[in-house]
Enzyme design. Structure first.
Site, PDB file in Angstrom:
ATOM      1  N   LEU A 143      -1.024  46.318 -32.059  1.00  0.00           N
ATOM      2  CA  LEU A 143      -2.296  45.789 -31.580  1.00  0.00           C
ATOM      3  C   LEU A 143      -2.285  45.690 -30.062  1.00  0.00           C
ATOM      4  O   LEU A 143      -3.297  45.946 -29.397  1.00  0.00           O
ATOM      5  CB  LEU A 143      -2.572  44.409 -32.188  1.00  0.00           C
ATOM      6  N   TYR A 144      -1.135  45.321 -29.494  1.00  0.00           N
ATOM      7  CA  TYR A 144      -1.024  45.273 -28.032  1.00  0.00           C
ATOM      8  C   TYR A 144      -1.395  46.627 -27.439  1.00  0.00           C
ATOM      9  O   TYR A 144      -2.188  46.718 -26.493  1.00  0.00           O
ATOM     10  CB  TYR A 144       0.402  44.894 -27.631  1.00  0.00           C
ATOM     11  N   ALA A 145      -0.819  47.704 -27.987  1.00  0.00           N
ATOM     12  CA  ALA A 145      -1.119  49.046 -27.504  1.00  0.00           C
ATOM     13  C   ALA A 145      -2.608  49.362 -27.668  1.00  0.00           C
ATOM     14  O   ALA A 145      -3.229  49.968 -26.782  1.00  0.00           O
ATOM     15  CB  ALA A 145      -0.281  50.064 -28.255  1.00  0.00           C
TER      16      ALA A 145
END
Length: 450
Positions: free
Chosen positions: A260-262
């Site tokens: 999700l960070y990416a």
């Protein structure tokens, strides 16, 4: 006090029998005294709650306050919250500090707003800008994703060099607008973000709040500023996701995020394209590759490996399928700073005015890496030699938590456009980090400088 049930349905037609009233008065007063007291008590309580809610709502909506990000670990169970605490801002003395910090002291210098200034990269970039004579104003929410005392120590370090950090939430548009009213920033170095690949599985809301909503909030203010600032912002090498072509080039596909960070960083790149296209904002994205060094982030492997090796704890060494090597393109902080300053120095002016685009604007994205991927097992071997302690290695399969097997940057574009050329190998960089770590965490030890 008579019962409500005894009141007439038609006012004015009720006549009370006085003798009956006198006869029953003592008895009625006695058994109604308890309900009377209770009703009075709870009426005051209810009134007090209403007044308290009113005054708290008024103070929270006041333009003289700002809020910190909900990326704190205390919001893991409530990712819809938009703030944790309120900070006061505004007033003549506050504005004076803002102006003094952002004052340009070098000829042809910049006035730069650095968001995430108390973070790892933000601290080093702010210090470097200040040293060369640029005006620098910091902005940070000091959340507790990792030890806030380390952020406060970085803040103290910057304050000694004349950098003031405004404390607030990147989503607080009233505060951001005020900053641009006080200072006509020529540039913004946007480094504020919710970091960490694995933490996204615990608190996804904090990533949306900071990395997407926060970025939009900042761009909204910048688009309406006159003049509009040029913006350099931190993307991430994680946008390459499941891409297997190496080394990673800016031309490679980035539509397969592994975390999700990416995904939020990739979303940021698309949002940047939109604001560049519609509003004429000059935007430069920087894809950092595993930054390390003094004053680093405790959630990074090299940092907590050092901590756990010294404490005699086991450290996880991940390997991919079929005993595949897990490697990272470790990039020393000083090299990253040079890339950040190069991006600022080559950023063209935005072309919008009053929120309206007047011409085509610059839009770029660069890899900032070291071009020398190192297996994580080799990283541990270097730390063992520097710390003079044998690590307790615990080999584990690479979990499905967003981590990827391999990162390797193609930096030819940054070399050509920014003059970017990393010079620090992992052995040299880790030696500097370990020296700082032992000094900073030694009981009674003198805190080191950047």
């Amino acid at each position: 006090m008579p019962h409500l049930d005894n009141n007439p349905s038609t006012p004015g037609k009720f006549k009370m029998d006085k003798s009956s009233y006198i006869h029953h008065h003592h008895h009625r007063l006695r058994w109604h005294s308890t309900p009377l007291v209770k009703l009075t008590f709870w009426s005051f309580i209810f009134l007090g709650l209403i007044l308290m809610f009113f005054f708290r709502s008024s103070s929270s909506s006041s333009p003289s306050s700002s809020t910190s990000s909900s990326s704190s670990s205390s919001t893991i169970g409530d990712t819809t919250r938009r703030s944790l605490r309120t900070f006061s801002w505004g007033g003549p003395s506050w504005e004076k500090r803002v102006r003094n910090s952002a004052k340009v002291r070098a000829s042809n210098g910049f006035s730069v707003l650095v968001t995430g200034a108390a973070g790892f990269v933000g601290t080093h970039v702010s210090a470097a800008l200040k040293r060369r004579g640029d005006g620098v104003l910091g902005f940070d929410n000091f959340n507790d994703y990792y030890d806030p005392s380390l952020k406060r120590a970085r803040q103290a370090l910057l304050e000694r060099s004349g950098v003031f950090i405004v404390e607030g939430d990147i989503n607080d548009q009233a505060l951001l607008k005020k900053l641009f009213e006080v200072v006509a920033f020529t540039h913004v170095m946007h480094l504020a973000a919710q970091a960490g690949v694995r933490y996204a599985m615990q608190n996804p809301g904090s990533y949306v709040h900071s990395n997407i909503a926060g970025f939009v909030s900042l761009l909204e203010i910048c688009k309406s500023a006159n003049p509009q600032p040029a913006i350099v912002w931190a993307s991430s090498s994680s946008v390459y996701g499941l891409n297997t072509k190496v080394p990673f080039s800016e031309k490679d596909r980035t539509d397969q995020p592994a975390s999700l960070y990416a995904a939020t960083k990739k979303a940021g790149e698309e949002i940047a394209h939109t604001y560049n296209h519609i509003y004429g904002l000059s935007l430069t994205g920087l894809r950092f590759f595993t930054v390390y060094g003094p004053w680093g982030r405790p959630d990074m492997a090299y940092f907590f490996f050092t901590k756990d090796i010294l404490k005699g704890k086991s450290i996880p060494i991940f390997e991919a399928a079929n005993h595949g090597t897990v490697a990272r393109d470790f990039t020393y902080i000083d090299d990253i700073v040079k890339g950040c300053l190069g991006a600022l120095d080559t950023a063209e002016k935005s072309t919008g005015s009053g929120g309206k685009k007047t011409g085509a604007a610059q839009l770029r994205v660069f890899n900032l890496g070291n071009t020398s991927p190192v297996p994580v097992s080799d990283l541990v071997s270097i730390l063992e030699r520097l710390l003079k302690v044998k690590a307790k290695r615990m080999v584990m399969k690479l979990p499905r938590n967003g981590d990827v097997q391999y990162t390797h940057a193609n930096i030819s574009y940054a070399q050509r456009e920014l003059g970017y050329k990393p010079t620090t190998d992992l052995q040299t960089g880790l030696k500097k980090f370990v020296r700082w770590y032992l000094n900073y965490y030694k009981p009674g030890g003198k805190k080191s400088a950047v």
